[in-house]
Design a protein around this motif. Structure first.
Motif, PDB file in Angstrom:
ATOM      1  N   ASP A  67       0.866  -1.093  -0.042  1.00 61.31           N
ATOM      2  CA  ASP A  67      -0.056   0.072   0.166  1.00 61.31           C
ATOM      3  C   ASP A  67       0.767   1.305   0.088  1.00 61.31           C
ATOM      4  O   ASP A  67       2.026   1.295   0.683  1.00 61.31           O
ATOM      5  CB  ASP A  67      -1.019  -0.031   1.378  1.00 61.31           C
ATOM      6  N   ARG A  69       1.784   5.117  -2.525  1.00 65.19           N
ATOM      7  CA  ARG A  69       1.752   5.817  -3.735  1.00 65.19           C
ATOM      8  C   ARG A  69       3.063   5.614  -4.292  1.00 65.19           C
ATOM      9  O   ARG A  69       4.160   5.808  -3.915  1.00 65.19           O
ATOM     10  CB  ARG A  69       1.419   7.335  -3.758  1.00 65.19           C
ATOM     11  N   TYR A  80       7.941  14.491  -3.283  1.00 70.65           N
ATOM     12  CA  TYR A  80       8.578  13.356  -3.638  1.00 70.65           C
ATOM     13  C   TYR A  80      10.172  13.446  -3.567  1.00 70.65           C
ATOM     14  O   TYR A  80      10.987  12.463  -3.593  1.00 70.65           O
ATOM     15  CB  TYR A  80       8.056  12.643  -4.910  1.00 70.65           C
ATOM     16  N   ARG A 125       4.689   6.513   1.396  1.00 67.68           N
ATOM     17  CA  ARG A 125       3.641   6.922   2.273  1.00 67.68           C
ATOM     18  C   ARG A 125       3.601   8.025   2.791  1.00 67.68           C
ATOM     19  O   ARG A 125       4.717   8.684   3.075  1.00 67.68           O
ATOM     20  CB  ARG A 125       3.332   5.624   3.305  1.00 67.68           C
TER      21      ARG A 125
END
Length: 254
Positions: A67, A69, A80, A125
């Motif tokens: 889980d 992105r 990021y 995350r």
């Protein structure tokens, strides 16, 4: 993306078919499938890669879904690429290399390298410091190597190259990666005087590898060449070659 009988296609893949089926991910098996399976099993306690669950009826790798992105679109969110994300990235690289150093997987080499570290192969995350890397995907190119190889590869993938990009900013990001990598544990230093040379070799290897693969009619390499990646990476190589003195001066000044 629509769900087919073979799973829900996941975005971003150029080379391998990648789909999600329930809580698993199915990927086209790479040529070194046995090594990748052994590596992912070895890394299970470290928690920075999907777990390897075997092979499905179509011969695809079956991996756990992680889980989070994945920033598969170029530069979609500056966070990021911010300092907290780079610091955590360096820590994950260090954990990978420390876990593999001295093992049979590394053989006579210093450790095992991922060799394809990029934001598109990284799961993030959210945290109070912003989105942070938690795991790496796409281990198809993994193999024995030197720690500096992954540090250098990450350096030119988490920075802007070419055009009017600032070479001093590339150097600062590389310096941050080196500092954080060394701070993650004792006994290891990154030879910064070699970093630019390694990046230049990687850039040449990248565009030539795509070109050769496309000439061999490999579908993934053909798609990359058709998307202009060969010309893009050749341009980055020329840019870094021109700005090498600046990058090395700023990098070593730290």
């Amino acid at each position: 993306m629509p769900v087919t009988e073979h799973g829900q296609p996941l975005p971003g893949g150029f080379v391998a078919e990648v789909v999600r089926v329930g809580d698993t991910v199915r990927r086209t098996a790479p040529p070194n499938a046995g090594f990748v399976a052994a590596l992912l099993r070895h890394l299970e306690p470290v928690g920075l890669a999907p777990r390897y669950l075997g092979v499905d009826e179509r011969g695809r790798q079956v991996l756990t879904h992680i889980d989070g992105r994945v920033p598969w679109r170029d530069r979609e969110e500056p966070a990021y690429f911010a300092a907290p994300a780079l610091t955590r990235l360096a820590g994950l690289m260090r954990a990978l290399h420390d876990a593999c150093a001295g093992t049979g997987l590394a053989g006579d080499a210093e450790t095992v390298c991922h060799r394809d570290l990029s934001p598109k192969n990284t799961v993030y995350r959210d945290s109070p410091a912003g989105p942070l890397p938690v795991a790496f995907l796409d281990w198809d190119r993994a193999g024995p190597g030197r720690r500096i190889e992954d540090v250098a590869f990450a350096g030119w993938h988490w920075a802007a190259l070419g055009g009017d990009a600032d070479p001093a900013e590339l150097a600062r990001r590389c310096r941050l990666l080196c500092d954080a990598y060394e701070a993650a544990g004792p006994g290891v230093s990154v030879p910064r005087s070699e970093l630019v040379a390694v990046m230049l070799d990687q850039l040449v290897g990248t565009w030539r590898g795509i070109d050769v693969g496309a000439e061999r009619n490999e579908p993934g390499m053909r798609r990359l060449r058709a998307a202009g990646v060969v010309e893009l990476v050749r341009g980055w190589h020329g840019w870094l070659l021109r700005h090498r003195p600046t990058v090395e001066a700023v990098l070593e000044a730290g």
